[in-house]
Design a protein around this motif. Sequence first.
Motif, PDB file in Angstrom:
ATOM      1  N   VAL A  89       0.824  -1.208   0.000  1.00  0.00           N
ATOM      2  CA  VAL A  89       0.000   0.000   0.000  1.00  0.00           C
ATOM      3  C   VAL A  89       0.868   1.271   0.000  1.00  0.00           C
ATOM      4  O   VAL A  89       0.495   2.282  -0.596  1.00  0.00           O
ATOM      5  N   HIS A  90       2.049   1.193   0.618  1.00  0.00           N
ATOM      6  CA  HIS A  90       2.950   2.362   0.613  1.00  0.00           C
ATOM      7  C   HIS A  90       3.337   2.749  -0.819  1.00  0.00           C
ATOM      8  O   HIS A  90       3.421   3.926  -1.152  1.00  0.00           O
ATOM      9  N   TYR A  91       3.556   1.734  -1.642  1.00  0.00           N
ATOM     10  CA  TYR A  91       3.909   1.969  -3.042  1.00  0.00           C
ATOM     11  C   TYR A  91       2.768   2.707  -3.762  1.00  0.00           C
ATOM     12  O   TYR A  91       2.985   3.653  -4.519  1.00  0.00           O
ATOM     13  N   VAL A  92       1.537   2.268  -3.484  1.00  0.00           N
ATOM     14  CA  VAL A  92       0.365   2.881  -4.128  1.00  0.00           C
ATOM     15  C   VAL A  92       0.180   4.324  -3.632  1.00  0.00           C
ATOM     16  O   VAL A  92      -0.112   5.229  -4.420  1.00  0.00           O
ATOM     17  N   MET A  93       0.390   4.533  -2.321  1.00  0.00           N
ATOM     18  CA  MET A  93       0.270   5.890  -1.770  1.00  0.00           C
ATOM     19  C   MET A  93       1.304   6.818  -2.409  1.00  0.00           C
ATOM     20  O   MET A  93       1.017   7.967  -2.742  1.00  0.00           O
ATOM     21  N   GLU A  94       2.494   6.265  -2.594  1.00  0.00           N
ATOM     22  CA  GLU A  94       3.564   7.070  -3.195  1.00  0.00           C
ATOM     23  C   GLU A  94       3.214   7.427  -4.647  1.00  0.00           C
ATOM     24  O   GLU A  94       3.395   8.552  -5.101  1.00  0.00           O
ATOM     25  N   MET A  96       0.165   7.677  -5.909  1.00  0.00           N
ATOM     26  CA  MET A  96      -0.928   8.663  -5.889  1.00  0.00           C
ATOM     27  C   MET A  96      -0.380  10.065  -5.582  1.00  0.00           C
ATOM     28  O   MET A  96      -0.790  11.048  -6.198  1.00  0.00           O
ATOM     29  N   THR A  97       0.548  10.145  -4.635  1.00  0.00           N
ATOM     30  CA  THR A  97       1.106  11.444  -4.244  1.00  0.00           C
ATOM     31  C   THR A  97       1.932  12.035  -5.378  1.00  0.00           C
ATOM     32  O   THR A  97       1.790  13.206  -5.721  1.00  0.00           O
ATOM     33  N   HIS A 103      -6.951   7.476  -7.664  1.00  0.00           N
ATOM     34  CA  HIS A 103      -7.513   6.175  -8.033  1.00  0.00           C
ATOM     35  C   HIS A 103      -6.470   5.351  -8.779  1.00  0.00           C
ATOM     36  O   HIS A 103      -5.821   5.887  -9.698  1.00  0.00           O
ATOM     37  N   VAL A 104      -6.341   4.084  -8.408  1.00  0.00           N
ATOM     38  CA  VAL A 104      -5.386   3.213  -9.100  1.00  0.00           C
ATOM     39  C   VAL A 104      -6.052   1.855  -9.385  1.00  0.00           C
ATOM     40  O   VAL A 104      -6.378   1.111  -8.447  1.00  0.00           O
ATOM     41  N   PRO A 105      -6.261   1.538 -10.674  1.00  0.00           N
ATOM     42  CA  PRO A 105      -6.810   0.217 -11.012  1.00  0.00           C
ATOM     43  C   PRO A 105      -5.802  -0.876 -10.639  1.00  0.00           C
ATOM     44  O   PRO A 105      -4.596  -0.652 -10.672  1.00  0.00           O
ATOM     45  N   VAL A 106      -6.339  -2.042 -10.308  1.00  0.00           N
ATOM     46  CA  VAL A 106      -5.482  -3.174  -9.931  1.00  0.00           C
ATOM     47  C   VAL A 106      -5.572  -4.230 -11.039  1.00  0.00           C
ATOM     48  O   VAL A 106      -6.676  -4.667 -11.404  1.00  0.00           O
ATOM     49  N   ILE A 117      -8.358   0.808  -6.359  1.00  0.00           N
ATOM     50  CA  ILE A 117      -8.058   1.315  -5.014  1.00  0.00           C
ATOM     51  C   ILE A 117      -8.146   2.844  -5.060  1.00  0.00           C
ATOM     52  O   ILE A 117      -7.555   3.466  -5.944  1.00  0.00           O
ATOM     53  N   SER A 118      -8.867   3.413  -4.102  1.00  0.00           N
ATOM     54  CA  SER A 118      -8.922   4.877  -4.039  1.00  0.00           C
ATOM     55  C   SER A 118      -8.154   5.352  -2.808  1.00  0.00           C
ATOM     56  O   SER A 118      -7.875   4.557  -1.889  1.00  0.00           O
ATOM     57  N   ILE A 119      -7.853   6.636  -2.779  1.00  0.00           N
ATOM     58  CA  ILE A 119      -7.158   7.198  -1.618  1.00  0.00           C
ATOM     59  C   ILE A 119      -8.001   6.975  -0.350  1.00  0.00           C
ATOM     60  O   ILE A 119      -7.469   6.733   0.729  1.00  0.00           O
TER      61      ILE A 119
END
Length: 144
Positions: A89-94, A96-97, A103-106, A117-119
């Motif tokens: 999840v840290h990778y996805v947060m990074e 998004m930032t 929003h990130v499709p999986v 996945i949304s913020i």
Amino acid sequence: MTVRAILEQKGSDVFTVRSDANLETAAKQLSEHRIGALLVDDGKGRYTGILSERDIVRACANHGIQALQLPVSKAMTTKVLHCSPQDNVHYVMEMMTRHRFRHVPVVNEAGDLVGIISIGDVVKRRIEQAEQETAEMIQYIATA
Ligand code: AMP
């Protein structure tokens, strides 16, 4: 915590809109499902972009209220960044930032879309995790 763990809790539903639908239809879908983005499909099973509420706001700012009659294809983002279920999840947060989206499709190893996945999903899980850690700490102190 992995993206898979979030999807196990929230499910793998991904709401989509056709690229030839108009922005009014897309706005209604966003409102109805209480979400902020739709994956765009071309009607032949291919995902060709993502449309978020921001894209609709931008189109209205540029074209006025007539923007709502424009096709989704005119307002969507075509270069969509995605993650995989095993990503942290840290990778996805990074992601998004850094790219300033929420929003990130999986997509799994076979190339199938398996969720989004949304913020909001990320923040919800981080708060739950922090609350659980606090409860465990209190329990530990109380019984030590
Ligand atoms: P959002 O913050 O997700 O509402 O989106 C902000 C902008 O980024 C909009 O122009 C979206 O179309 C775009 N966008 C949202 N998610 C993604 C993504 N995963 N990859 C690329 N662009 C995106």
